[in-house]
Design a protein around this motif. Structure first.
Motif, PDB file in Angstrom:
ATOM      1  N   ALA C 325     -28.968-101.838  47.765  1.00  0.00           N
ATOM      2  CA  ALA C 325     -28.877-100.607  47.015  1.00  0.00           C
ATOM      3  C   ALA C 325     -27.001 -99.623  47.100  1.00  0.00           C
ATOM      4  O   ALA C 325     -27.102-100.789  48.182  1.00  0.00           O
ATOM      5  CB  ALA C 325     -29.645 -99.466  47.688  1.00  0.00           C
ATOM      6  N   GLY C 326     -26.757 -98.873  46.463  1.00  0.00           N
ATOM      7  CA  GLY C 326     -25.666 -98.271  46.690  1.00  0.00           C
ATOM      8  C   GLY C 326     -26.252 -97.080  47.341  1.00  0.00           C
ATOM      9  O   GLY C 326     -26.902 -97.306  48.701  1.00  0.00           O
ATOM     10  N   PHE C 327     -25.202 -96.318  46.999  1.00  0.00           N
ATOM     11  CA  PHE C 327     -26.143 -94.949  47.990  1.00  0.00           C
ATOM     12  C   PHE C 327     -26.951 -93.908  47.885  1.00  0.00           C
ATOM     13  O   PHE C 327     -26.624 -94.089  46.090  1.00  0.00           O
ATOM     14  CB  PHE C 327     -24.344 -93.537  48.084  1.00  0.00           C
ATOM     15  CG  PHE C 327     -25.217 -92.720  49.085  1.00  0.00           C
ATOM     16  CD1 PHE C 327     -25.850 -92.945  50.485  1.00  0.00           C
ATOM     17  CD2 PHE C 327     -25.099 -92.041  48.819  1.00  0.00           C
ATOM     18  CE1 PHE C 327     -25.320 -91.840  51.252  1.00  0.00           C
ATOM     19  CE2 PHE C 327     -25.780 -90.680  49.614  1.00  0.00           C
ATOM     20  CZ  PHE C 327     -26.268 -90.279  50.602  1.00  0.00           C
ATOM     21  N   ARG C 337     -26.253 -96.839  42.179  1.00  0.00           N
ATOM     22  CA  ARG C 337     -26.079 -98.550  41.847  1.00  0.00           C
ATOM     23  C   ARG C 337     -26.898 -99.650  42.320  1.00  0.00           C
ATOM     24  O   ARG C 337     -26.945 -99.181  43.239  1.00  0.00           O
ATOM     25  CB  ARG C 337     -24.144 -98.034  41.636  1.00  0.00           C
ATOM     26  CG  ARG C 337     -23.616 -98.289  42.715  1.00  0.00           C
ATOM     27  CD  ARG C 337     -22.338 -97.910  42.764  1.00  0.00           C
ATOM     28  NE  ARG C 337     -21.551 -98.101  44.125  1.00  0.00           N
ATOM     29  CZ  ARG C 337     -21.374 -98.995  45.126  1.00  0.00           C
ATOM     30  NH1 ARG C 337     -21.547-100.009  44.498  1.00  0.00           N
ATOM     31  NH2 ARG C 337     -21.231 -98.535  45.906  1.00  0.00           N
ATOM     32  N   ARG C 342     -24.288-107.862  47.222  1.00  0.00           N
ATOM     33  CA  ARG C 342     -24.031-108.004  48.612  1.00  0.00           C
ATOM     34  C   ARG C 342     -24.902-109.027  49.109  1.00  0.00           C
ATOM     35  O   ARG C 342     -24.547-109.948  49.844  1.00  0.00           O
ATOM     36  CB  ARG C 342     -24.897-106.865  48.823  1.00  0.00           C
ATOM     37  CG  ARG C 342     -24.248-105.961  49.800  1.00  0.00           C
ATOM     38  CD  ARG C 342     -25.567-105.072  50.350  1.00  0.00           C
ATOM     39  NE  ARG C 342     -25.714-104.081  49.238  1.00  0.00           N
ATOM     40  CZ  ARG C 342     -24.883-102.680  49.315  1.00  0.00           C
ATOM     41  NH1 ARG C 342     -24.030-102.788  50.745  1.00  0.00           N
ATOM     42  NH2 ARG C 342     -25.064-102.298  48.679  1.00  0.00           N
ATOM     43  N   ARG C 346     -23.590-112.224  51.641  1.00  0.00           N
ATOM     44  CA  ARG C 346     -24.136-112.732  51.812  1.00  0.00           C
ATOM     45  C   ARG C 346     -24.629-113.851  52.607  1.00  0.00           C
ATOM     46  O   ARG C 346     -24.872-114.417  53.583  1.00  0.00           O
ATOM     47  CB  ARG C 346     -24.925-111.594  53.462  1.00  0.00           C
ATOM     48  CG  ARG C 346     -24.990-110.042  52.925  1.00  0.00           C
ATOM     49  CD  ARG C 346     -25.460-109.444  52.951  1.00  0.00           C
ATOM     50  NE  ARG C 346     -25.407-107.685  53.504  1.00  0.00           N
ATOM     51  CZ  ARG C 346     -26.217-106.823  52.733  1.00  0.00           C
ATOM     52  NH1 ARG C 346     -26.827-107.579  52.099  1.00  0.00           N
ATOM     53  NH2 ARG C 346     -25.539-105.764  53.025  1.00  0.00           N
ATOM     54  N   ASP C 520     -29.482-100.811  59.490  1.00  0.00           N
ATOM     55  CA  ASP C 520     -29.278-101.425  57.658  1.00  0.00           C
ATOM     56  C   ASP C 520     -30.224-101.379  57.635  1.00  0.00           C
ATOM     57  O   ASP C 520     -30.620-102.370  57.178  1.00  0.00           O
ATOM     58  CB  ASP C 520     -27.494-101.921  57.936  1.00  0.00           C
ATOM     59  CG  ASP C 520     -26.991-101.984  57.138  1.00  0.00           C
ATOM     60  OD1 ASP C 520     -27.968-101.419  56.182  1.00  0.00           O
ATOM     61  OD2 ASP C 520     -25.855-102.327  56.819  1.00  0.00           O
ATOM     62  N   ARG C 521     -30.677-100.784  56.484  1.00  0.00           N
ATOM     63  CA  ARG C 521     -31.576-100.785  55.216  1.00  0.00           C
ATOM     64  C   ARG C 521     -31.315-101.806  54.567  1.00  0.00           C
ATOM     65  O   ARG C 521     -31.766-103.064  54.164  1.00  0.00           O
ATOM     66  CB  ARG C 521     -32.422 -99.269  54.874  1.00  0.00           C
ATOM     67  CG  ARG C 521     -32.573 -98.308  56.347  1.00  0.00           C
ATOM     68  CD  ARG C 521     -33.530 -97.359  55.775  1.00  0.00           C
ATOM     69  NE  ARG C 521     -32.239 -96.120  55.095  1.00  0.00           N
ATOM     70  CZ  ARG C 521     -32.335 -95.209  55.109  1.00  0.00           C
ATOM     71  NH1 ARG C 521     -33.444 -94.617  55.323  1.00  0.00           N
ATOM     72  NH2 ARG C 521     -31.135 -94.223  55.272  1.00  0.00           N
ATOM     73  N   ARG C 522     -29.171-102.130  53.981  1.00  0.00           N
ATOM     74  CA  ARG C 522     -29.700-102.962  53.394  1.00  0.00           C
ATOM     75  C   ARG C 522     -30.013-104.636  53.760  1.00  0.00           C
ATOM     76  O   ARG C 522     -29.973-105.394  53.315  1.00  0.00           O
ATOM     77  CB  ARG C 522     -28.015-102.746  53.024  1.00  0.00           C
ATOM     78  CG  ARG C 522     -28.307-101.561  51.576  1.00  0.00           C
ATOM     79  CD  ARG C 522     -26.956-101.346  51.968  1.00  0.00           C
ATOM     80  NE  ARG C 522     -27.042 -99.214  51.177  1.00  0.00           N
ATOM     81  CZ  ARG C 522     -26.908 -97.796  51.418  1.00  0.00           C
ATOM     82  NH1 ARG C 522     -27.543 -98.242  52.565  1.00  0.00           N
ATOM     83  NH2 ARG C 522     -27.645 -97.181  51.210  1.00  0.00           N
ATOM     84  N   VAL C 523     -29.237-104.122  55.186  1.00  0.00           N
ATOM     85  CA  VAL C 523     -29.441-105.857  55.688  1.00  0.00           C
ATOM     86  C   VAL C 523     -30.985-105.964  56.081  1.00  0.00           C
ATOM     87  O   VAL C 523     -31.557-107.007  55.562  1.00  0.00           O
ATOM     88  CB  VAL C 523     -28.753-105.474  57.244  1.00  0.00           C
ATOM     89  CG1 VAL C 523     -28.126-106.778  57.802  1.00  0.00           C
ATOM     90  CG2 VAL C 523     -27.338-105.569  56.800  1.00  0.00           C
TER      91      VAL C 523
END
Lengths: 412, 219, 558
Positions: C325-327, C337, C342, C346, C520-523
């Protein structure tokens, strides 16, 4: 039960005696940073296990960069042991001490401050010598203007840990949602009551939660001087009464009606990003800007501090008494204090953690490293920060946390 | 050991000397018999009469819970205390028990005693299948065979291991009436041709009579 | 040699548990010279119990653990009763195994990402259906009563119980029993519950007890979904253990002993409940009512399982969406976006944790497999059955809450100088992996027709030869499945990896827990997915390899 315990006790003492009997004979003093070239020689080829909180990718990336640098410069291999709580490293050292392991320990370096440091120092779990002040780069640290580098939560550092970064309690909000944030305690309370469900703090004993209690306490207390002394010398109930009154007053208007609290700063950040709350807080003044860059917060986020000053402290790295690679750990600690490492850390595109160095005392080219840094839109300039409120004496923490737990944390 | 071997009859065939099996002191089955080469001894009885326990004892699989006395001799050799794999007995059950993970040919190769090149072994197995009129079954998956085919392949597998006696545990009871007679004849013919002593355990009178040998009642 | 397998297995499993318990007991009663405790006392217990919210913490673990198990079992019973043997049953039940492979933390994060007021479900229906452009101030996750934790435990444990039940059902002659009941005019659901389910339950009783023990003392799920004021006792133990005031270690140990009591109380309650249900059931059977109109219960059973499966799957999708996810502003249904880069960026960071986790998992599952196969083969050769009493002790590591002994275990490892070494970590995992491997293999081992081995022996093959040429190939599928389950269990271990490994063996799970601390929800999304992927690959291979190897062998396809 008792028999088991006694058998265990016997086993422990026998074993401990055996191990310590051996180690007294070879009781080696820790490497001496005063003889830096010799220490560098000793450090070469060592592997340093650095136990530190691993909850943020940007910080982890920075530590990885440090690893690359110390490997290239000093031949020291740095391994980052990622913790969810610094206390895990403390536990390891305690267990090692219990098992009689006085050398060759698993932990070489710990990112630490506050109570964890106070506790380890008190229990003799750290290198007792004053090693940190002998590090070559320690001279650059701004000990004159930053008393938090000498007193960690009022506990004298005594060179048993080496400063790494500073922190200041900072609030932030989304300017697209909230026009003017409340900057006094009274207006904050009014704002919370007028906007129910839009404010919360982290539940103590989380670091930021406890700090918020202290921040409010400073704002409502009559004589802040009592906080500098041990809590036993003050009438805690009387001193804390206005704090509890303030919190009681706003509690039912908090997010989730005060029946649940955020876990930590990062949850506060998520809640603000989701529009669940309108005001969040952090210890890292650069965090909001870094989060905007990482898509975690909208670009309209801005920071503010309360008008009577804000809680500040420093964080450090320390070395356990039984560390396996003490020389290597000191080399890393010294590198962390270098202008290069400090400026990189202060860079908001990297991490954005404020430096501990005295910028005015740096060489021009070192100084230039810092001058080149950009501040993000959500970062306050140094003159906007106002007064730094010093941490109360460490003895205040426990009664504050227990008092909060009794009033707000034990469920209804 | 030497003592017994000299006193024992050097007769060929399967000899069961004063076999007595007990469970917690209670008698389960007792037998004293001799099966000459090419002959069939049928032990008949209802289920629970201990006849399968007898086969287990002879084949070497008696569970620890049982106590047994007596002696088992095969072609004059005392096999009472030998491990199952050294007794040289061919076992057939009511199910063919072809190993489902192997082809028919591999099942047979498994039984063939070691020795010879891979090629020679395969040739031998194929020749044997051919001789028995089942050449086309070699590459098949055992699960795709008919009941009668399975039973025959099971017998071939036993024979390839070159046993000195056959132990049959209700081997025909799963087959339908038509195939039953044919398979039965096939088995007994093979045994007779090879001069093998056969011990048959069954509850079925037809089987017992078709075997043509002595009949002992159990239970 | 083989004769030594069962005692060796028991020693390897029970030894660490007992040693750990003794360590914790000593600490709880105040004896720990390194922290200045040299006299036995009850002070730590007094302090633990006087802590604000202590009784509530203890009660939380007790009721949530019991309720999660009861609801999970109820859904399982209704689903089986209503649908076992029907056409849609098999494909749907096949979901159980992949669902079970999703680790606890990943399940919990997935659920949280869905159901919080600002979660995906609310975003999907806002603002068009709700009129909301700000998330409502509803207390859903971390609620003081523990409902969110309860939901998380149910969706995690029900697939596991289903998997165990699926393995147990064939041994209860289900079709014959169910048909008999229905021929007598009983409704499908009631007929199954009275004629088949009691037999199934008898077979999965130990796994059910393990679920109770786990649910009363779970740490990771309780941290994510459970209440914070006060938290469950298990979380409180961790907090005390991590308190900077080192004296709190004594209190933590005393609380760990109390946790043992909570778990024991829950088990006892359940045991009494079993008696009560059995008594009620017998009473109902005496009345002979047929309960033919049972479609409501069939629908309930089906939707119960469907909701559970869908929640876990949607949760996994939510994890993926967050990972790229972007913002993502509320109430947008999707992020502004997507940033697939990512994952690429990673990837190098994931390499070492994935490698370590796989290596430890292979070693632990492999070791457990050798121990379990050797023990079972020993039992087989001596004519002992799997129910041999001593081996039920294998379940001890599943019944004793991990949090109650793992710190004691750490001291033992340090004493012996093992901490931080690879094989010490693998050995610690072995303690938790072996019971599951045993649980998965014991029944298939007994179920195989013993006469195969009699035939093979009589064909002149030694016992060892028979084991390798007949036993192992015939059992390839259950062996690989048990291996994959053991691997999955190992992958999910946090405390033993971090503590016994002294942090030197970072795995996907230690990494996920460390990064989860940063919220950090993305991680979290990407690590939870990777954490789920490893066991999924193992289970997939366990299904695929035998299917490929034996694709021409019909007798091997069940």
């Amino acid at each position: 039960m008792r028999r088991f315990a006694r058998a265990f006790a016997l086993a422990v003492s026998t074993f401990t005696a055996a191990v310590s009997g051996g180690s007294i004979a070879i009781a080696q003093s820790s490497p001496d940073p005063a003889d830096w070239p010799a220490l560098l020689e000793m450090a070469k080829g060592q592997t340093v296990y650095w136990h530190s909180w691993g909850g943020a990718t940007d910080i982890n990336d920075y530590i990885a960069w440090v690893g690359d640098e110390v490997a290239a410069r000093y031949g020291v291999t740095l391994n980052h042991v990622k913790l969810s709580d610094t206390a895990e490293a403390v536990s390891t050292v305690i267990a090692e001490k219990a098992a009689g392991r006085t050398e060759g320990g698993a932990v070489d370096l710990i990112w630490i401050n506050g109570e964890n440091f106070a506790s380890m120092k008190r229990q003799g779990l750290l290198i007792a010598d004053n090693w940190a002040e002998k590090l070559p780069n320690y001279a650059l640290a701004d000990t004159a203007n930053k008393p938090t580098l000498i007193y960690d939560f009022t506990v004298p550092v005594d060179g048993q840990e080496s400063p790494w970064g500073t922190a200041q309690l900072t609030f932030y909000y989304d300017s697209a949602v909230l026009d003017t944030p409340p900057t006094s305690l009274a207006s904050l309370a009014d704002w919370v009551k007028a906007n129910p469900g839009r404010f919360t703090y982290a539940a103590p004993p989380n670091f930021i939660g406890t700090t918020f209690l202290k921040q409010v306490l400073y704002g409502v207390i009559e004589d802040p001087e009592v906080l500098a002394g041990p809590v036993e010398d003050a009438d805690f109930e009387a001193v804390a009464a206005p704090l509890w009154a303030y919190l009681e007053d706003i509690n039912s208007h908090l997010w989730r009606s005060g029946r649940a609290y955020a876990a930590d700063t990062s949850e506060l950040k998520n809640l603000l990003a989701d529009g669940e709350i309108d005001i969040a807080m952090t210890f890292n003044p650069g965090e909001a800007s870094a989060a905007i860059r990482a898509d975690e917060l909208p670009g309209t986020v801005r920071s503010f501090v309360l008008d009577y000053g804000s809680m500040g402290n420093a964080h450090f790295v320390t070395i356990p008494f039984n560390a396996n690679a003490k020389a290597g750990a000191m080399v890393v600690a010294n590198f962390l204090l270098s202008p290069l490492a400090q400026s990189k850390k202060a860079d908001e595109t990297v991490w954005g953690d404020p430096t501990v160095l005295n910028l005015d005392a740096l060489d021009p080219e070192d100084r230039a490293l810092f001058d080149a840094l950009d501040r993000g839109p959500a970062t306050l300039s140094p003159d906007q920060f106002g007064e730094t409120l010093r941490e109360p004496d460490a003895s205040w923490t426990e009664p504050l946390e227990a008092g909060w737990m009794r009033r707000f944390g034990a469920g209804g | 050991m030497t003592d017994t071997s000299t006193t024992v009859r050097a007769d060929r065939g399967l000899t069961l000397k004063q076999i007595d099996i007990r469970l917690k002191g209670e008698p389960v089955i007792a037998l004293d018999a001799h099966v000459a080469p090419g002959e069939v001894l049928t032990v008949m009885g209802p289920s629970g009469s201990g006849k399968s326990t007898l086969l287990n004892l002879i084949a070497g699989f008696l569970p620890d819970a049982f106590e047994a006395s007596g002696q088992i001799l095969l072609d004059g050799q005392d096999i009472t205390h030998l491990p199952p794999e050294r007794r040289r007995l061919g076992l057939l059950f009511q199910d063919a028990l072809l190993f489902p993970h192997l082809s028919v040919e591999s099942n047979l190769l498994y039984a063939l005693p070691p020795g010879g090149s891979r090629r020679a072994r395969c040739d031998k197995v194929r020749a044997f299948l051919d001789e028995m009129g089942m050449a086309e079954l070699g590459a098949r998956d055992p699960a795709t065979l008919s009941g009668g085919q399975k039973a025959r392949v099971a017998l071939l597998r036993v024979l390839l291991a070159e046993p000195h006696a056959l132990l049959l545990d209700e081997p025909f009871s799963r087959l339908d009436a038509e195939r039953r007679a044919a398979v039965r004849a096939f088995v007994f013919d093979c045994a007779r041709k090879r001069d093998l002593p056969v011990l048959l355990v069954t509850h079925d009178r037809d089987d017992a009579e078709a075997a043509g040998g002595a009949i002992t009642l159990a239970g | 040699m083989l004769r030594l397998a069962p005692p060796l297995t028991l020693t390897l499993l029970i030894g660490p548990v007992l040693a750990g318990l003794i360590g914790v007991l000593a600490l709880a009663f105040g004896y720990f010279p390194a922290l200045g405790g040299t006299a036995l006392s009850l002070d730590a217990f007094a302090e633990a119990m006087a802590a604000p919210g202590f009784a509530r913490s203890a009660w939380l673990g007790y009721w949530v653990g019991l309720a999660a198990t009861a609801i999970g079992l109820l859904v399982l019973a209704l689903f089986l009763a209503g649908w076992w043997g029907t056409r849609p049953f098999a494909p749907i039940a096949a979901l159980a195994s992949p669902l079970m492979a999703v680790p606890h933390a990943a399940t919990a994060f997935g659920l949280a990402f869905l159901i919080v007021p600002s979660g995906w479900l609310m975003r999907l229906i806002s603002p068009w259906a709700t009129g909301l452009d700000r998330p409502p101030d509803w207390l859903i996750v971390n609620d003081p009563a523990g409902w969110a934790l309860l939901a998380g435990l149910v969706i995690k444990e029900m697939p596991y119980l289903l998997l165990m039940a699926l393995a147990a059902i064939p041994q209860t002659a289900p079709a014959a029993r169910l048909n008999a009941a229905r021929a007598m005019g009983y409704g499908r659901v009631w007929g199954f519950l009275t004629a088949v389910f009691p037999g199934v339950y008898a077979q999965i009783r130990l796994p059910v007890y393990a679920v109770i023990a786990f649910s009363t003392s779970v740490v990771d799920m309780a941290l994510i979904l459970g209440p914070g004021t006060p938290p469950t006792l298990a979380v409180q133990i961790l907090r005390w253990h991590n308190d900077p005031d080192l004296d709190m270690r004594f209190v933590a140990a005393a609380a760990a002993v109390c946790q043992l009591g909570v778990t024991a109380a829950a088990l006892l309650t359940w045991w009494l409940g079993e008696k009560a249900v059995a008594w009620l059931g017998r009473k109902a059977i005496t009345m002979g009512r047929r309960y033919r109109r049972d479609s409501v219960f069939r629908v309930l059973g089906f939707s119960g399982f469907a909701v559970i499966a869908l929640t876990v799957l949607l949760g996994l999708i939510a994890l993926f969406v967050w990972s790229v996810a972007g913002f993502w502003r509320f109430p947008d249904a999707l992020p502004d976006r997507f940033d697939l880069m990512r994952w690429v960026e990673r990837a190098p960071l994931f390499a070492e944790p994935v490698f370590n986790a796989s290596l430890i998992g292979l070693a632990a599952a492999g070791g457990a497999m050798v121990l379990v196969l050797a023990s079972l083969e020993n039992g087989h050769r001596r004519g002992l059955t799997a129910s041999t009493r001593a081996l039920t002790l294998l379940y001890l590591p599943l019944i004793v809450p991990q949090i109650a002994f793992v710190f004691g275990l750490l001291i033992l490892a340090l004493w012996l100088g093992f901490a931080g070494q690879f094989w010490a970590v693998a050995l610690a995992h072995l303690v938790f992996v072996t019971p599951y491997v045993y649980l998965s293999l014991a029944d298939p081992y007994e179920a195989l027709d013993r006469r195969y081995f009699a035939v093979a022996r009589s064909l002149g093959k030694s016992p060892a030869r028979v084991f390798f040429t007949i036993r192992l190939p015939l059992m390839l599928r259950p062996v690989l499945t048990a291996f994959a389950i053991g691997f999955a269990i190992s992958i999910a271990q946090y405390l033993p990896t971090q503590l016994i490994g002294a942090g030197r063996w970072p795995t996907v799970t230690t990494e996920a827990v460390a990064l989860a601390a940063g919220n950090d929800r993305r991680v979290i999304g990407s690590l939870a997915l990777i954490q789920s992927l490893l066991p999924a690959i193992a289970l997939g291979l366990a299904a695929l390899v035998p299917a490929l190897l034996f694709r021409h062998r019909r007798g091997m396809q069940h």
